[in-house]
Scaffold this active site. Structure first.
Site, PDB file in Angstrom:
ATOM      1  N   HIS A 377     -21.038  -3.352  54.828  1.00  0.00           N
ATOM      2  CA  HIS A 377     -21.851  -4.573  54.801  1.00  0.00           C
ATOM      3  C   HIS A 377     -23.168  -4.358  54.049  1.00  0.00           C
ATOM      4  O   HIS A 377     -23.496  -5.097  53.134  1.00  0.00           O
ATOM      5  CB  HIS A 377     -22.131  -5.026  56.240  1.00  0.00           C
ATOM      6  CG  HIS A 377     -23.246  -6.012  56.369  1.00  0.00           C
ATOM      7  ND1 HIS A 377     -23.124  -7.314  55.946  1.00  0.00           N
ATOM      8  CD2 HIS A 377     -24.513  -5.880  56.827  1.00  0.00           C
ATOM      9  CE1 HIS A 377     -24.265  -7.949  56.161  1.00  0.00           C
ATOM     10  NE2 HIS A 377     -25.129  -7.101  56.685  1.00  0.00           N
ATOM     11  N   ARG A 441     -21.253   7.216  59.396  1.00  0.00           N
ATOM     12  CA  ARG A 441     -22.057   8.437  59.511  1.00  0.00           C
ATOM     13  C   ARG A 441     -21.209   9.649  59.864  1.00  0.00           C
ATOM     14  O   ARG A 441     -21.635  10.515  60.625  1.00  0.00           O
ATOM     15  CB  ARG A 441     -23.121   8.269  60.599  1.00  0.00           C
ATOM     16  CG  ARG A 441     -23.887   7.015  60.468  1.00  0.00           C
ATOM     17  CD  ARG A 441     -25.021   6.930  61.444  1.00  0.00           C
ATOM     18  NE  ARG A 441     -26.174   6.388  60.768  1.00  0.00           N
ATOM     19  CZ  ARG A 441     -27.301   6.086  61.348  1.00  0.00           C
ATOM     20  NH1 ARG A 441     -27.460   6.268  62.616  1.00  0.00           N
ATOM     21  NH2 ARG A 441     -28.294   5.604  60.649  1.00  0.00           N
TER      22      ARG A 441
END
Lengths: 551, 170
Positions: A377, A441
């Protein structure tokens, strides 16, 4: 009326901002594709470790996040806004030395932060969530970076104040108005992270505090974390409203609506932080839902922007001979890198906006919180809508500041399309991975739980990375070549500020009044945050940092 | 108002009205899903000192608790660098399972793949979330927040077994 020009020292001052921004991008953007390549199974991190370029995937990720999302944006924005203030108001800054002080404070902050990260003392990513603890030098550097940007903002306020005194009753020129509005938003937003850093992280990292409450720290962080994205976005909107219509050959459709949109952003973009904390245990569901509603309302000024910008472009396209319902679209100057960058940025931002509504929608967030969807996003928002627009801006601003011609226009054009293509491929794959549950991550190339069904998408992430690696260094090369070796321009760059269709003086006066809007914003922040903060502060659980370094 | 309205294009006013109506309908729908149909975000169960989990009567024994056989279960999970305790959980299909998740050290994430179970694991706080696994099978759970070098390997599995099988194995 003669063209207003900036003095040599003003140009140099803004130029320094851009130089640091682009240098940060040059380093930070190296690591982004390395992460994408890790996803695809092409893991260069062992080699990078051997060459001491990155000790770990996470040091690379921290460098990518801090240098690109914080340094590139903040320095580019303060530089661009400074240009808008001087050129828009057609007067010098009231106190140039104050702005210089702010700038150099930001530079010192950057040096400290960069040192801590490069020394592998701060691989805590750009959200630096406690109780993972970085060196105090990292937090101190961030404080100076933020305070320096505040001081540059104060310099803008003094300048606008003086201009208003000299020009009673005249509407503030849009680009200057919007630049000050962006700084106001930034100062409301950064209060949260300033409280977190000054009263919690910094004293704790120096050993003066035994422990801190982690939920409270997160809440102050996200007070800042979401309006931060509007601080990135609004300068791009300034370009879309204030320059793009003219660059495309038309006029700004509505000055009134452009200003109203900026006021709504000031009013609504801060009290929305809980939409990053929907799955946090320490915030009650009712408050999360209220922030979801406020986040949905902040979509309105973006929908207004979509209408006004498209209407301005439609006017430009019709003036250029476009016929029929969509004929204007084809007539826009898609072969001008400055315009094409912004058109592509806006186009991909539509998908960023739709994804943002999904993120903000309370329980739909359960599916995608902390998944690859989220970087998917924000690579459409900050890395495309914002960064690609900034690239387009620098294709005229750097020639203007240096007095040199933009080198290799065709390379610049190709760069813009490559960037948009790379981001589209990368982001689409990341969104899909997120829906399947892939975490963000995380070096997915090494995660043992990755099922074979994800491999096609992981490969596409890597392919997007190839496009982006090429496109970013094309940009750096064009910028360096233009600034240092470019041909001296025969005539100065004409700054293309868009004129509104209606006389600016017709814009209602209440859209040029600061106090009621800022008071409203402060009131909303107090309503949206006070009860939750009081509850958290009265039940704090102090948590100590882990005893060993975890990266 | 009329003085201002002339400044706002007729089509733009319509556009804003449609946008606002669309967003309002989203707000109503997610509100109904959350507060009436139970598609709900995690809530706070209690606060707990992460350094003293071993002394806590509940948290010194994480794992599955049977509340009503075949119908209601509680699962206590501790996230810590770099593993979940316990790593393997067995529950019967069709039972309502309530998870309580906390951290012993730093922030972690707890996300069960192929479900909407997702919570930020924050030291000092216990997150509460519920789910009914309808189909037997293996559901992986993973850490979704960066927690250091071992983060990518931090995972576990929920084995959902048919109710008859679950009773006989106890």
């Amino acid at each position: 009326m003669g063209e207003y020009t900036l003095t040599r020292s003003e140009k140099r001052f803004i130029g320094w901002h851009l130089f640091i921004a682009i240098s940060a991008l040059a380093i930070g953007s190296f690591y982004g594709p390395m992460q994408a390549f890790n996803y695809a199974g092409w893991n260069f991190y062992p080699t990078l470790k051997k060459w001491h370029i990155a000790e770990s995937y996470y040091q690379g990720l921290t460098l990518h996040g801090v240098l690109n999302a914080v340094v590139w944006t903040t320095f580019f924005i303060t530089g661009f806004l400074t240009f808008n203030m001087i050129y828009g108001l057609k007067r010098p800054l009231k106190y140039p030395k104050l702005n210089a002080l702010g700038f150099w404070m930001m530079v010192v902050g950057l040096v400290l932060t960069a040192y801590a990260i490069l020394a592998n003392q701060a691989s805590v990513l750009y959200t630096f969530y406690p109780p993972m603890k970085a060196s105090w030098i990292f937090y101190l550097g961030l404080v100076l970076l933020v305070v320096g940007s505040w001081i540059e903002g104060y310099g803008f306020y003094f300048t606008l104040h003086q201009w208003k005194k000299d020009n009673p009753g005249v509407r503030t020129p849009f680009i200057a108005f919007a630049s000050v509005a962006t700084m106001v938003l930034w100062q409301l937003a950064t209060l949260g992270v300033a409280i977190e850093t000054l009263f919690m992280l910094l004293p704790w990292s120096l050993g003066w505090l035994e422990g801190i409450d982690i939920q409270l720290a997160r809440t102050f962080f996200w007070w800042f974390g979401h309006p931060l994205v509007y601080f990135w976005l609004l300068p791009a909107y300034i370009s879309w409203y204030g320059y793009l219509p003219k660059q495309a050959g038309g006029k700004l459709f509505s000055d009134t609506m452009a200003r109203l949109a900026f006021w709504l952003f000031i009013l609504l973009s801060v009290p929305v932080g809980f939409h990053h904390q929907f799955v946090d245990p320490g915030v009650a569901p009712g408050w999360k839902y209220i922030h979801a509603l406020l986040t949905l309302s902040v979509v309105i000024p973006s929908m207004m922007t979509l209408f006004t910008v498209v209407a301005s472009l439609e006017y430009a396209g019709i003036k250029r001979g476009g016929k029929g319902l969509l004929g204007w679209l084809a007539k826009l100057p898609w072969d001008d890198p400055i315009v094409a960058a912004q058109l592509l940025a806006g186009l991909l931002f539509i998908f960023g906006g739709i994804g943002g509504v999904v993120n903000a929608s309370y329980n739909t967030n359960l599916i995608l919180h902390n998944t690859a969807w989220v970087p998917g996003h924000f690579h459409l928002t900050v890395s495309t809508a914002v960064t690609l627009t900034f690239m387009g801006i620098s294709y005229w601003l750097v020639p203007y500041l240096t007095g040199r011609e933009l080198c290799c226009r065709k390379v610049a054009l190709a760069q813009v399309y490559l960037w948009a293509t790379g981001m589209a491929i990368f982001s689409q794959a990341m969104h899909s991975l997120g829906l399947l549950g892939a975490p963000r991550r995380t070096p997915l190339g090494e995660a043992p739980y990755v099922p074979p069904e994800w491999s096609g998408l992981l490969l596409r992430v890597g392919i997007g990375g190839i496009f982006l690696l090429i496109a970013v260094y094309m940009y750096i090369w064009i910028m360096a070549h233009t600034a240092f070796f470019g041909r001296k321009a025969e005539k100065p760059v004409e700054v293309q500020v868009a004129e509104p269709m209606q006389d600016v003086q017709l814009t209602p006066e209440w859209l040029d009044a600061w106090k009621p809007w800022i008071a409203g914003a402060v009131g909303l922040i107090l309503i949206a945050y006070t009860p939750v903060l009081m509850e958290l502060i009265s039940h704090m659980v102090p948590v100590a940092a882990p005893k060993m370094k975890l990266w | 108002m009329t003085a201002h309205s002339t400044l706002i294009d007729r089509h733009e006013r319509r556009w804003i009205a449609i946008s606002a109506a669309l967003l309002a309908s989203f707000a109503v729908l997610i509100g109904i899903a959350g507060f009436a149909l139970g598609v709900q975000v995690p809530t706070l169960e209690q606060r707990v000192d992460p350094a003293k989990l071993n002394e806590d009567p509940v948290w010194s024994q994480p794992g599955v608790r049977e509340i009503v056989p075949g119908r209601k279960y509680e699962v206590y999970i501790i996230a810590q660098t770099w593993m979940f305790v316990p790593r393997e959980i067995v529950v019967p299909a069709g039972a309502k399972v309530t998870f309580y998740v906390t951290s012993r050290d730093i922030q972690h994430g707890f996300k069960v793949l192929d479900t909407d179970l997702n919570v930020q694991v924050i030291p000092g706080y216990v997150g509460k979330l519920s789910y009914t696994f309808k189909e037997p099978g293996e559901y992986k759970f993973i850490c979704t927040e960066y927690c250091g070098l071992g983060h990518a390997a931090m995972a576990g599995v929920i084995k959902v077994v048919p109710p008859e099988e679950y009773q006989s194995s106890q």
